[in-house]
Design an enzyme around this catalytic site. Structure first.
Site, PDB file in Angstrom:
ATOM      1  CB  SER A  32      -0.935   0.014   1.215  1.00 27.34           C
ATOM      2  OG  SER A  32      -0.188  -0.091   2.427  1.00 27.34           O
ATOM      3  N   GLY A  69      -1.917  -4.222   1.239  1.00 23.57           N
ATOM      4  CA  GLY A  69      -2.017  -5.397   2.095  1.00 23.57           C
ATOM      5  C   GLY A  69      -1.105  -6.540   1.712  1.00 23.57           C
ATOM      6  CG  ASN A  98       1.245  -5.112   4.653  1.00 21.66           C
ATOM      7  OD1 ASN A  98       0.725  -4.325   5.427  1.00 21.66           O
ATOM      8  ND2 ASN A  98       1.215  -4.927   3.343  1.00 21.66           N
ATOM      9  CG  ASP A 178      -3.789   4.983   7.935  1.00 22.19           C
ATOM     10  OD1 ASP A 178      -2.878   5.831   7.947  1.00 22.19           O
ATOM     11  OD2 ASP A 178      -4.008   4.249   6.947  1.00 22.19           O
ATOM     12  CG  HIS A 181      -1.507   3.800   4.415  1.00 26.12           C
ATOM     13  ND1 HIS A 181      -2.380   3.227   5.314  1.00 26.12           N
ATOM     14  CD2 HIS A 181      -0.966   2.766   3.701  1.00 26.12           C
ATOM     15  CE1 HIS A 181      -2.377   1.917   5.151  1.00 26.12           C
ATOM     16  NE2 HIS A 181      -1.537   1.614   4.180  1.00 26.12           N
TER      17      HIS A 181
END
Length: 203
Positions: A32, A69, A98, A178, A181
């Site tokens: 991402s 992801g 991740n 969040d 990002h």
């Protein structure tokens, strides 16, 4: 007769010229952080890379095959198809974040990244490995995680960008709500970080 010959020569030139001048491909292969999660696609650093290449008249086309992801295992499972489809001259491998955030075994992560790098090399592509880091609260795991990228780069003799988020990781204003990002405003810095390792590979 001469007119016909000229037409044949012109026709041959039209057919051959595109192949002779086809842009080489840079395959961005990440998660991402490279897919442009939460921002416009034209603001993500791979899109900015395409603009920089055009500005500097470097004959490369960027294909962003990043998936939000994605883990190194997922990346390894699809690398052969991506290489066959895009036939890249350069592969920018930006996976692992991740794996780290989920606390997955680092031996598996290293093995997966090595498999991706090896596949790209077998396809005659140059490889740039992009490293990541984890927050300090991950303890010793974070140290081993960061070292994994350095170890792999040394072993595979592959150029390394030590940390994709260098220069922004400690600036909360450059992250989306969040806190994971980067915002659109942070993308030029991500591009600069990647460019430092990528530029020497572009000939």
């Amino acid at each position: 007769m001469r007119s016909t010959l000229r037409l044949l020569v012109l026709f041959a030139f039209v057919l051959l010229a595109p192949a002779a001048h086809a842009a080489r491909t840079i395959l961005v292969y990440g998660d991402s952080l490279s897919a442009g999660f939460g921002i416009r696609q034209d603001a993500a650093w791979p899109a900015l890379l395409q603009k920089r290449l055009a500005e500097r008249r470097l004959d490369y086309s960027v294909v962003n095959a990043s998936i939000s992801g994605e883990t190194t295992s997922g990346g390894r499972s699809r690398i052969a198809e991506a290489l066959a489809r895009h036939k890249p001259a350069v592969v920018v491998v930006a996976l692992g974040a991740n794996d780290g955030l989920r606390g997955l075994p680092l031996a598996g992560m290293r093995d997966n990244l090595a498999g991706i790098v090896a596949a790209a090399k077998r396809a005659k592509a140059q490889v740039l490995l992009v490293g990541m880091r984890l927050p300090p609260n991950y303890g010793a795991y974070a140290d081993e995680f960061a070292q994994s990228f350095r170890t792999l780069a040394q072993r595979e003799k592959t150029p390394l960008v030590p940390f994709l988020l260098d220069g922004i990781a400690d600036q909360p204003a450059l992250f989306q709500p969040d806190a994971l990002h980067p915002t659109a405003a942070a993308q030029p810095r991500l591009l600069d970080n990647v460019w430092e390792g990528l530029a020497p590979l572009l000939k």
